[in-house]
Design a protein around this motif. Structure first.
Motif, PDB file in Angstrom:
ATOM      1  N   UNK A   1       0.703  -1.158  -0.119  1.00 32.68           N
ATOM      2  CA  UNK A   1      -0.049  -0.002  -0.042  1.00 32.68           C
ATOM      3  C   UNK A   1       0.738   1.315  -0.064  1.00 32.68           C
ATOM      4  N   UNK A   2       0.463   2.340  -0.785  1.00 32.79           N
ATOM      5  CA  UNK A   2       0.944   3.517  -0.900  1.00 32.79           C
ATOM      6  C   UNK A   2       0.030   4.560  -0.270  1.00 32.79           C
ATOM      7  N   UNK A   3       0.653   5.376   0.685  1.00 28.82           N
ATOM      8  CA  UNK A   3      -0.319   6.299   1.581  1.00 28.82           C
ATOM      9  C   UNK A   3      -0.134   7.598   0.670  1.00 28.82           C
ATOM     10  N   UNK A   4      -1.093   8.157   0.095  1.00 32.04           N
ATOM     11  CA  UNK A   4      -1.200   9.355  -0.599  1.00 32.04           C
ATOM     12  C   UNK A   4      -2.104  10.427  -0.036  1.00 32.04           C
ATOM     13  N   UNK A   5      -1.290  11.659   0.334  1.00 32.70           N
ATOM     14  CA  UNK A   5      -2.071  12.904   0.845  1.00 32.70           C
ATOM     15  C   UNK A   5      -2.086  13.923  -0.471  1.00 32.70           C
TER      16      UNK A   5
END
Lengths: 115, 110
Positions: free
Chosen positions: B103-107
């Motif tokens: 998973x890649x956490x994107x903001x």
């Protein structure tokens, strides 16, 4: 996309009690359903795979007597956490796969807190 | 080595930017490739599904699969703050079980 309903979304229980989580496919028939567990900031960990009318297949390290899975119909699977303990506190997510399509649709998840 | 590698981020971009998310994998048997979006304390939501190599576009989202390089990508155009979430790649072959990236956490910053 297909819809999977999972209930309850959050449950708090006392240590030693059992908790049942329901997973329903609302607009498709889920020949296979999956149950996952997810810890904070980690990816999903598969617990078991169940086919309608058959016994579930559990992943290595998952206690089948503790996590009882029933998949009695093409639209409903349940996960019962028996004699829950604080270490069972986690986020549990189910998914359903429409026959032969290799696509899983996920429920919204259940947050279990065992006191 | 994991079967599926995904940069966990976190990744922060300004609103309107193009976002590129990627996964590499090692199992040549994988044929079905998916991208899921997961908001905090929610289940994953299917964004894109691709069979074998090629591109697929759906609105602001484009998925690319390069089986020869064992590399898949998800592009998000005109990113919005509502796109802030964790993005999971997932894939499978003949077995039904999905193999997920971390998973890649994107903001997306307004």
């Amino acid at each position: 996309g297909a819809v999977v309903s999972q209930h309850p979304s959050w449950v708090i229980c006392k240590s030693g009690t059992s908790v049942k989580i329901e997973c329903r496919s609302l607009d498709f028939q889920a020949t296979t359903m999956f149950w996952y567990r997810q810890f904070p900031k980690q990816s999903l960990m598969l617990m078991a795979t169940s086919n309608e009318g058959s016994k579930a297949t559990y992943e290595q390290g998952v206690e089948k007597d503790k996590f009882l899975i029933n998949h009695a119909s093409l639209t409903l699977s349940t996960l019962t956490v028996t004699s829950a303990h604080p270490e069972d506190s986690s986020f549990y997510i189910c998914s359903g796969e429409e026959g032969g399509k290799n696509i899983q649709y996920f429920g919204a998840g259940t947050r279990l807190s065992v006191l | 080595q994991k079967e599926v590698e995904q940069d966990p981020g976190p990744l922060s971009v300004p609103e309107g930017a193009i976002v590129s998310l990627n996964c590499t994998y090692s199992n040549s048997a994988f044929q079905y490739f998916m991208w899921y979006r997961q908001y905090s304390r929610k289940g994953p939501e299917l964004l894109m599904y691709t069979y074998s190599s090629g591109n697929k576009e759906d609105g602001r989202f484009t998925a690319q699969v390069d089986k020869s390089s064992k590399y898949i990508s998800l592009f998000i155009r005109d990113s919005q703050p509502s796109d802030s979430a964790t993005y999971l790649c997932a894939m499978t072959g003949s077995a039904r079980q999905l193999t997920f990236g971390s998973g890649t956490q994107l903001t997306v910053l307004p």
